[in-house]
Design a protein around this motif. Structure first.
Motif, PDB file in Angstrom:
ATOM      1  N   GLU A 181     -14.380   2.054  -5.434  1.00 42.59           N
ATOM      2  CA  GLU A 181     -13.086   2.110  -6.095  1.00 42.59           C
ATOM      3  C   GLU A 181     -13.246   1.885  -7.603  1.00 42.59           C
ATOM      4  O   GLU A 181     -12.686   2.638  -8.407  1.00 42.59           O
ATOM      5  N   ARG A 231       0.133  10.244 -16.198  1.00 41.30           N
ATOM      6  CA  ARG A 231      -1.134  10.204 -15.469  1.00 41.30           C
ATOM      7  C   ARG A 231      -1.793   8.825 -15.456  1.00 41.30           C
ATOM      8  O   ARG A 231      -2.376   8.429 -14.458  1.00 41.30           O
ATOM      9  N   LEU A 282      -3.040   4.387  -8.183  1.00 42.06           N
ATOM     10  CA  LEU A 282      -4.112   4.818  -7.276  1.00 42.06           C
ATOM     11  C   LEU A 282      -5.104   3.693  -7.042  1.00 42.06           C
ATOM     12  O   LEU A 282      -5.566   3.465  -5.921  1.00 42.06           O
ATOM     13  N   ALA A 312       1.251   4.091  -2.884  1.00 44.89           N
ATOM     14  CA  ALA A 312       0.946   5.505  -2.613  1.00 44.89           C
ATOM     15  C   ALA A 312       2.115   6.380  -3.044  1.00 44.89           C
ATOM     16  O   ALA A 312       1.939   7.412  -3.701  1.00 44.89           O
ATOM     17  N   VAL A 313       3.343   5.953  -2.672  1.00 42.79           N
ATOM     18  CA  VAL A 313       4.516   6.733  -3.045  1.00 42.79           C
ATOM     19  C   VAL A 313       4.664   6.745  -4.568  1.00 42.79           C
ATOM     20  O   VAL A 313       4.957   7.791  -5.177  1.00 42.79           O
ATOM     21  N   THR A 345       2.284   6.567  -6.759  1.00 48.92           N
ATOM     22  CA  THR A 345       1.288   7.476  -7.334  1.00 48.92           C
ATOM     23  C   THR A 345       1.839   8.890  -7.374  1.00 48.92           C
ATOM     24  O   THR A 345       1.704   9.608  -8.360  1.00 48.92           O
ATOM     25  N   ALA A 346       2.481   9.275  -6.251  1.00 50.98           N
ATOM     26  CA  ALA A 346       3.011  10.629  -6.171  1.00 50.98           C
ATOM     27  C   ALA A 346       4.212  10.796  -7.110  1.00 50.98           C
ATOM     28  O   ALA A 346       4.344  11.810  -7.797  1.00 50.98           O
ATOM     29  N   VAL A 384      -3.776   1.361  -4.538  1.00 58.69           N
ATOM     30  CA  VAL A 384      -3.963   1.875  -3.171  1.00 58.69           C
ATOM     31  C   VAL A 384      -5.388   1.609  -2.707  1.00 58.69           C
ATOM     32  O   VAL A 384      -5.617   1.109  -1.606  1.00 58.69           O
ATOM     33  N   GLY A 385      -6.360   1.915  -3.578  1.00 57.07           N
ATOM     34  CA  GLY A 385      -7.756   1.738  -3.208  1.00 57.07           C
ATOM     35  C   GLY A 385      -8.083   0.311  -2.854  1.00 57.07           C
ATOM     36  O   GLY A 385      -8.785   0.045  -1.875  1.00 57.07           O
ATOM     37  N   HIS A 432       3.322  10.961 -10.944  1.00 58.80           N
ATOM     38  CA  HIS A 432       2.096  11.699 -11.234  1.00 58.80           C
ATOM     39  C   HIS A 432       2.152  12.393 -12.590  1.00 58.80           C
ATOM     40  O   HIS A 432       1.139  12.765 -13.145  1.00 58.80           O
ATOM     41  N   LEU A 467      -2.780   6.640 -12.210  1.00 60.89           N
ATOM     42  CA  LEU A 467      -4.136   6.152 -11.974  1.00 60.89           C
ATOM     43  C   LEU A 467      -4.128   4.672 -11.624  1.00 60.89           C
ATOM     44  O   LEU A 467      -4.840   4.228 -10.716  1.00 60.89           O
ATOM     45  N   THR A 510     -14.834   4.923  -9.173  1.00 65.75           N
ATOM     46  CA  THR A 510     -13.900   6.052  -9.202  1.00 65.75           C
ATOM     47  C   THR A 510     -12.917   5.913 -10.351  1.00 65.75           C
ATOM     48  O   THR A 510     -12.641   6.870 -11.078  1.00 65.75           O
ATOM     49  N   LEU A 532       0.849  -1.204   0.000  1.00 61.32           N
ATOM     50  CA  LEU A 532       0.000   0.000   0.000  1.00 61.32           C
ATOM     51  C   LEU A 532       0.876   1.243   0.000  1.00 61.32           C
ATOM     52  O   LEU A 532       0.685   2.174  -0.784  1.00 61.32           O
TER      53      LEU A 532
END
Lengths: 928, 108
Positions: free
Chosen positions: A659, A625, A632, A615-616, A618-619, A635-636, A622, A629, A662, A611
């Motif tokens: 999720e 894109r 992301l 998350a890292v 994703t950042a 993560v969800g 970024h 995604l 989204t 997880l």
């Protein structure tokens, strides 16, 4: 009840003119009159009790802890004011019917007038001071709208703004004063406050209370140095001026002064503050009035001066002065309303208000001229008219007072000087307008008498001037006695209302005043020449300048912090949040609590690491894109796993379905957005952002750990114990949602429906450029309907719908429920849109998603209301059990109907959002 | 376990906040989503971390606190509404202003 009705009727009646607008002007005016006429009848039914000296109080408790009650009070003073407000109000409505032109929106005018009337009635008829404050502010707001009625004129807008700022600012001071007063007395009920005069005057806070209350009174009643707003409020239509500046708005201030007279007066401070302010205002208003060329300006300054007179009377140390003040309130309301109306007629017929151009109108409109002359004579204090009587009482009282010791002679002197000027300006009004040569270059020529009914209100008021002047004892004696009695809150001093008191000093003063007034008028040219050379302050310019400076200062402040940049704004906000919460965290003796931590197992550790890595990632990624995604969504999914891991199956199911929706949504949006983010921020800024982000992360970690390692106490026991017996379900989370906290859920689905509607509105008419390929120039695939996906999705649809029904039905007892079932249905339907396209899907089912979402909210709401029919509070549920083959025993509770509402809202909102976003593509293709 | 949970939340928040401070709309929306994950997990943890104690009566003897779960459940759905709204707002801004900068300016 009747008292509350008198106040409420005009408020309710405000709808009528809006409905009648456009169906005839007379009908509009008549429908407006209904409420005040009914109010007058209701007031009349209470008259005998009031005249017997009773104080009628009707009270309903409202917010008891704050001392706020819905309570109304009718005594002599309230009766007098209610009579003036309703009576003159009706005449104004009749007058305005003929004054307003065809271009003016009449319904809006009358509607505002009624709201204002209700507010004024509220001020004079409330028993609770906090409630009075509400109506007080309402008079400021509604008069703002009335003064600015001709919103196309800059003068009207500026005048309205100025009156709002001055009276609204005074209202704030008054609110503070009233709150303090309530603290001192221990109650906001007027009866208690009026009875506690001794306590209030002896209290240490008395000076503060007095000054704050007086600030409110003086701003409202246009007392020096706050008088400047009133002349600029003359930009209002004349019926508004006639109403606001004779019987109502500005009288609210002196009303409050009279109302609180027993509680606050009788001290050195009161006498000095009130009488000096009154004297200054009286003198300033009277002198300035003479030099106005605009006759409405003249009347405005004359109003200021008469308000000063009333204030001065209330500030004198004799009890008879208060009686004179009440008497003058009546007289001034009558003659000033009629004068304003006469002025409006002249303005209406000639098209100008400049007395240098309007001359010799006697030849054209003798009837109006006669009426105006009588009213002006009353204003000047000529014998046989009502103005004379109260002015004579005023002169008598100036001679009786001793409050300035050896300098007490100043008061009668001021009274005489102001009286002289008052005679002079009344004379100027009459002589300049109706005589003094011929009209000069009038916009409308020749002027003629107005319609019959426009003069009726003026005639009635002028007749009253005469009646009150000739037979004061018969006509107004009783009313004055009860009103003055209520003002003084005790025994009335003896006085006689008569035209003739024999030869005495006040009569001599009256005569001197009349003679000198005429003399001053004959010297007017020389005086005018002198006045022109005086330095003049234009209140409006100064006010506008100061307002502009304040606005600029605020803009500068905003620019410093926000600077039209979301990034800067965000970093300020985040830093502030970090500092504030960080500061309090550091105050804790130890960050880690006493509760020991549980052991970590391998699988959980691996999931947590993945997880974090996602998350890292994703950042970090970024800029690319699509990749971000994908990360992301990882993560969800792990968040859903976390919920499942820590005993929250409902949350895991919800997270999983949300999720997927989204990600579909973001994919759709990404289609229209660039798929790469350019490098824009400098390395320094990225470093700064990283520091802020790191600090936020540390803060959240520390906070979380600090909470998790501390002992735990919860109200969960109640829900667990009552879920089965009270809500009829064993899935406690669902029972909380649809039963215990059903009201919250109701609010939340409403928010969801509103968000969907807002998105629908935002997408409406949106045109976006449709990319033909990705950034590397590769064209999008031609095969828009992948065969496998189409076949699979059609196979899945019935299965998914069945699952969602199953999840819905079992939701009350096992993980599931309306939210999750709705999400599953939405995902299944969206899949059809994705796989088979809009056209295909729309052909198969044509559901209106707006109605679906709205219907869901309505069903949930009606279920809640249903409980009322059986005498239970909103959203109380009833339940029983039935058996269904294969599914097993099913709970059939009204909560299930509520859950159905939730289900429909979720499906409707989700599809409303996604189907419309998906629909964007074909439309744009047609455009390009 | 609690320490691990807290660390995970910290990392989620950090990534979210960093993205929130970017200049283009899409990363900001992604950042918002990450932060809402963190917030939901944080709220959920207010009922403490329990293993195998779902708040369904009759399945197991002991139950975890159902209240934070009920709160978070609606928060997840509302969070979706918010994400969707900000995304569509970003689309609208791109349609009207022809760029996807958060302040509506800057070249494309």
């Amino acid at each position: 009840m009747i008292l509350a009705l008198i106040v409420l009727l005009p408020m309710l009646g405000a709808v009528l003119p809006l409905l009648a607008d456009g169906r005839g002007r007379s009908l509009c005016a008549l429908s407006t009159m209904l409420a005040p006429l009914a109010g007058l009848v209701l007031l009349w039914t209470q008259a005998s009790a009031v005249f017997a000296g009773e104080v009628l109080v009707h009270s309903w408790p409202w917010i008891e802890r704050l001392g706020l009650h819905l309570s109304f009070r009718l005594d002599g003073l309230g009766f007098l004011f209610a009579l003036l407000i309703l009576g003159i109000g009706i005449l104004i409505i009749l007058y305005a019917r003929y004054y307003l032109s065809r271009q003016d929106p009449m319904g809006r005018f009358f509607s505002l007038l009624l709201v204002f009337m209700a507010a004024m009635l509220g001020v004079v008829l409330t028993e609770n001071l906090l409630l009075m404050m509400f109506f007080w502010e309402l008079t400021s707001l509604s008069s703002f709208l009335l003064i600015g009625y001709w919103s196309h004129s800059a003068d009207a807008r500026k005048g309205a703004r100025m009156s709002l700022v001055v009276t609204g600012g005074g209202g704030l001071a008054l609110l503070a004063g009233i709150l303090l007063l309530g603290q001192v007395v221990g109650s906001y009920q007027l009866s208690d406050v009026l009875a506690a005069g001794e306590v209030i005057r002896a209290h240490a806070l008395y000076p503060l209370v007095l000054v704050l209350v007086l600030l409110g009174v003086f701003t409202k009643s246009a007392q020096f140095p706050f008088h400047f707003w009133l002349p600029h409020a003359m930009a209002a239509p004349t019926p508004v001026s006639a109403y606001l500046h004779s019987a109502t708005m500005v009288k609210a201030g002196v009303f409050l002064l009279a109302r609180l007279y027993p509680a606050l007066s009788d001290t050195e401070l009161w006498f000095l503050l009130v009488s000096i302010t009154g004297m200054l205002t009286l003198l300033l208003g009277a002198c300035t009035a003479l030099f106005q060329h605009d006759f409405k300006g003249l009347l405005a300054y004359s109003t200021i001066s008469h308000l000063g007179l009333i204030t001065l009377l209330l500030g004198l140390d004799t009890r008879l002065a208060a009686v004179a003040a009440v008497f003058h309130i009546i007289n001034h309301a009558i003659f000033k309303a009629s004068l304003f109306m006469a002025a409006g007629i002249i303005d209406h017929e000639t098209g100008t208000r400049d007395m240098r151009r309007i001359n010799g109108l006697w030849r054209y409109m003798p009837h109006t001229a006669t009426l105006a002359m009588v009213a002006a004579a009353s204003m000047a204090g000529v014998p046989l008219l009502n103005g004379f009587l109260s002015k004579e009482m005023f002169f008598t009282e100036t001679l009786q007072q001793h409050q300035f010791g050896n300098y007490s002679w100043v008061v009668p002197l001021v009274a005489v000087v102001a009286g002289v000027f008052s005679v002079a300006y009344s004379l100027r009004f009459i002589h300049d307008v109706f005589f003094n040569g011929k009209p000069v270059n009038l916009p409308k020529f020749p002027p003629h008498e107005p319609t019959r009914y426009m003069k009726v209100p003026v005639e009635i008021l002028v007749a009253l001037c005469l009646l009150l002047g000739l037979l004061p004892g018969v006509t107004v004696g009783g009313l004055l006695a009860v009103a003055a009695g209520a003002t003084l809150g005790g025994e009335l001093p003896s006085y006689s209302l008569a035209l003739w008191h024999g030869f005495n000093l006040p009569l001599l003063m009256s005569m001197v005043v009349l003679l000198l007034g005429c003399l001053i008028y004959f010297l007017r040219r020389r005086l005018l020449g002198w006045y022109v050379h005086l330095p003049h302050l234009n209140a409006k310019d100064i006010f506008e300048q100061q307002t502009q400076r304040l606005v600029n200062l605020a803009a500068l402040f905003t620019l410093r912090f926000e600077g039209m940049s979301l990034q800067r704004y965000m970093s300020w906000m985040l830093l502030t949040a970090l500092l504030v919460s960080g500061y309090w965290l550091l105050q804790l003796p130890s960050l880690r609590g006493a509760v020991p931590m549980s052991a970590v197992d391998g699988a959980t550790l691996a999931c947590a690491l993945m997880l974090m890595a996602a998350a890292v990632a994703t950042a970090c990624w970024h800029r690319r894109r699509l990749l971000a995604l994908v990360m992301l969504s990882v993560v969800g999914l792990f968040v859903a796993l976390a919920f499942a891991r820590f005993s929250a199956p409902d949350l895991a199911l919800t997270q999983l379905s949300v999720e997927s929706v989204t990600i579909i949504l973001m994919m759709l949006a990404l289609f229209f957005l660039p798929d790469h983010t350019p490098v824009e921020s400098s390395a320094l800024r990225r470093g700064r952002d990283l520091v802020i982000a790191g600090l936020a992360g540390v803060l959240v970690s520390v906070l979380c750990l600090a909470v998790l390692t501390r002992p735990y106490d919860s109200i969960a026991g109640y829900f667990l114990a009552n879920s089965l017996s009270g809500g009829g379900g064993s899935n406690v989370v669902n029972v909380i949602l649809v039963d215990f906290r059903g009201f919250d859920t109701m609010g939340e689905i409403t928010v969801l429906a509103i968000a969907a509607a807002a998105i629908f509105a935002l997408l409406d008419g949106l045109r976006l450029r449709r990319p033909t390929g990705d950034t590397l120039g590769r064209p999008w695939a031609e095969d828009r309907r992948p065969f496998l996906l189409v076949k699979l999705s059609r196979l899945i649809l019935p299965l998914a719908l069945m699952v969602s029904v199953f999840i819905f039905l079992r939701g009350h007892n096992l993980p599931g429920g309306g939210f999750i079932a709705g999400l599953i249905t939405a995902v299944a339907l969206i899949l059809q849109y994705v796989a088979s396209g809009n056209a295909w899907t729309d052909q198969r089912w044509s559901l209106n998603y707006q109605w679906l979402a709205a219907g869901g909210v309505i069903i949930a709401g009606l279920t809640g209301l249903g409980a009322w029919a059986f005498g239970y509070p909103f959203l109380t549920s009833a339940f029983g059990h039935i058996g269904i083959a294969l599914v097993g025993e099913v709970e059939l509770a009204t909560a299930m109907l509520f859950d159905l509402g939730v289900y429909l809202t979720v499906v409707g909102a989700m599809l409303l959002i996604l189907s419309n976003l998906g629909r964007l593509s074909p439309r744009t293709r047609e455009v390009n | 376990m609690e320490l691990l949970y807290a660390l995970t939340l910290g990392v989620l928040t950090m990534s979210g906040v960093y993205l929130l401070l970017r200049a283009r709309t899409f990363p900001v929306v992604v950042g918002l989503t990450l932060i809402s994950y963190a917030v939901n997990l944080f709220l959920f943890a207010m009922g403490r971390l329990h293993t195998g104690m779902p708040p369904v009566i009759g399945q197991v003897a002991e139950h975890t606190d159902p209240l934070p779960q009920a709160l978070v459940l609606t928060a997840i759905v509302i969070g979706f509404g918010m994400t969707a709204f900000s995304l569509v707002l970003a689309l609208r801004a791109r349609g009207e202003l022809d760029n996807d900068h958060v302040d509506g300016k800057g070249g494309q």
